[in-house]
Design a protein around this motif. Structure first.
Motif, PDB file in Angstrom:
ATOM      1  N   UNK A  74       0.845  -1.183   0.000  1.00 46.24           N
ATOM      2  CA  UNK A  74       0.000   0.000   0.000  1.00 46.24           C
ATOM      3  C   UNK A  74       0.888   1.243   0.000  1.00 46.24           C
ATOM      4  N   UNK A  75       0.485   2.330  -0.560  1.00 46.37           N
ATOM      5  CA  UNK A  75      -0.850   2.631  -1.083  1.00 46.37           C
ATOM      6  C   UNK A  75      -1.065   2.195  -2.523  1.00 46.37           C
ATOM      7  N   UNK A  76      -0.043   1.559  -3.135  1.00 45.18           N
ATOM      8  CA  UNK A  76      -0.100   1.225  -4.556  1.00 45.18           C
ATOM      9  C   UNK A  76      -1.223   0.247  -4.885  1.00 45.18           C
ATOM     10  N   UNK A  98      -6.484  -0.588  -7.556  1.00 45.58           N
ATOM     11  CA  UNK A  98      -7.897  -0.959  -7.422  1.00 45.58           C
ATOM     12  C   UNK A  98      -8.819   0.186  -7.843  1.00 45.58           C
ATOM     13  N   UNK A  99      -8.408   1.414  -7.596  1.00 45.64           N
ATOM     14  CA  UNK A  99      -9.231   2.577  -7.952  1.00 45.64           C
ATOM     15  C   UNK A  99      -9.156   2.908  -9.440  1.00 45.64           C
ATOM     16  N   UNK A 100      -8.174   2.334 -10.134  1.00 44.63           N
ATOM     17  CA  UNK A 100      -7.987   2.614 -11.553  1.00 44.63           C
ATOM     18  C   UNK A 100      -7.019   3.747 -11.832  1.00 44.63           C
ATOM     19  N   UNK A 101      -6.576   4.427 -10.784  1.00 46.82           N
ATOM     20  CA  UNK A 101      -5.654   5.557 -10.972  1.00 46.82           C
ATOM     21  C   UNK A 101      -4.274   5.093 -11.431  1.00 46.82           C
ATOM     22  N   UNK A 102      -3.819   3.980 -10.897  1.00 39.44           N
ATOM     23  CA  UNK A 102      -2.490   3.459 -11.227  1.00 39.44           C
ATOM     24  C   UNK A 102      -2.673   2.172 -12.036  1.00 39.44           C
ATOM     25  N   UNK A 103      -2.392   2.230 -13.323  1.00 39.05           N
ATOM     26  CA  UNK A 103      -2.562   1.039 -14.161  1.00 39.05           C
ATOM     27  C   UNK A 103      -1.229   0.504 -14.688  1.00 39.05           C
ATOM     28  N   UNK A 134      -3.160  -6.845  -1.608  1.00 36.84           N
ATOM     29  CA  UNK A 134      -2.552  -5.794  -0.785  1.00 36.84           C
ATOM     30  C   UNK A 134      -1.758  -6.465   0.327  1.00 36.84           C
ATOM     31  N   UNK A 135      -0.461  -6.258   0.325  1.00 33.27           N
ATOM     32  CA  UNK A 135       0.407  -6.876   1.328  1.00 33.27           C
ATOM     33  C   UNK A 135       0.173  -6.322   2.724  1.00 33.27           C
ATOM     34  N   UNK A 181      -6.619  -1.293   3.340  1.00 35.73           N
ATOM     35  CA  UNK A 181      -6.792  -2.740   3.436  1.00 35.73           C
ATOM     36  C   UNK A 181      -5.422  -3.394   3.287  1.00 35.73           C
ATOM     37  N   UNK A 182      -5.160  -4.392   4.095  1.00 31.71           N
ATOM     38  CA  UNK A 182      -3.917  -5.158   3.974  1.00 31.71           C
ATOM     39  C   UNK A 182      -4.237  -6.640   4.123  1.00 31.71           C
ATOM     40  N   UNK A 183      -3.343  -7.469   3.598  1.00 32.00           N
ATOM     41  CA  UNK A 183      -3.531  -8.914   3.714  1.00 32.00           C
ATOM     42  C   UNK A 183      -4.772  -9.412   3.012  1.00 32.00           C
ATOM     43  N   UNK A 184      -5.138  -8.757   1.897  1.00 29.50           N
ATOM     44  CA  UNK A 184      -6.379  -9.097   1.186  1.00 29.50           C
ATOM     45  C   UNK A 184      -6.236  -8.873  -0.314  1.00 29.50           C
ATOM     46  N   UNK A 185      -7.031  -9.630  -1.065  1.00 28.49           N
ATOM     47  CA  UNK A 185      -7.175  -9.367  -2.489  1.00 28.49           C
ATOM     48  C   UNK A 185      -8.170  -8.225  -2.615  1.00 28.49           C
TER      49      UNK A 185
END
Length: 142
Positions: A8-10, A15-20, A38-39, A54-58
């Motif tokens: 995170x925050x990557x 997930x938001x579509x900002x970073x592709x 998200x690690x 969110x961490x530790x989750x898809x």
């Protein structure tokens, strides 16, 4: 389904579509659906800031359509070459998060309606079957 653990925050920006574009030091021949995991930790955020993520989750699923070195993308852009995917060389080279050395281009990013807890791993890894099933169910409902 393949998965990639991203700090995170990557992961949230993807997930938001900002970073592709995801920057890596290595490439892969794999193309297709990829879970964005998200690690647990982040060297980019302080502990207090990390609590907002969110961490530790898809958190999302994306289509990995291209892995290209930043220098190759710049060369193709200068040559005026046409890209074989939905984004141009110019968009890859000039994307806010395009750093390289290898740019993984993510298309058709879909954020899950709710994160799915899952243990991550290094490299490009295979999701447990039960997690993949939960992802497809989430995507079918959205």
């Amino acid at each position: 389904m393949k998965a990639l653990t991203i700090q995170q925050p990557w992961a949230s920006l993807i997930a938001s579509g900002e970073k592709w574009i995801e920057n890596r030091t290595w490439s892969t021949n794999y193309r297709g659906p990829m879970a964005i995991h998200a690690g647990l930790g982040s060297k980019y955020l302080k502990k207090k800031e990390l609590a907002d993520y969110e961490t530790g989750s898809v958190v999302a699923v994306a289509w990995l359509s291209l892995c290209v070195s930043k220098s190759e993308a710049q060369y193709q852009h200068k040559q005026g070459s046409e890209s074989k995917i939905d984004v141009s060389w110019s968009e890859i080279v000039n994307h806010k998060y395009s750093e390289g050395p290898v740019c993984w281009v993510l298309e058709a990013v879909t954020k899950l309606s709710k994160p799915i807890p899952c243990k991550g791993a290094q490299g490009l890894w295979v999701l447990p079957a039960e997690i993949e099933t939960l992802i497809w169910l989430d995507l079918a409902e959205s």
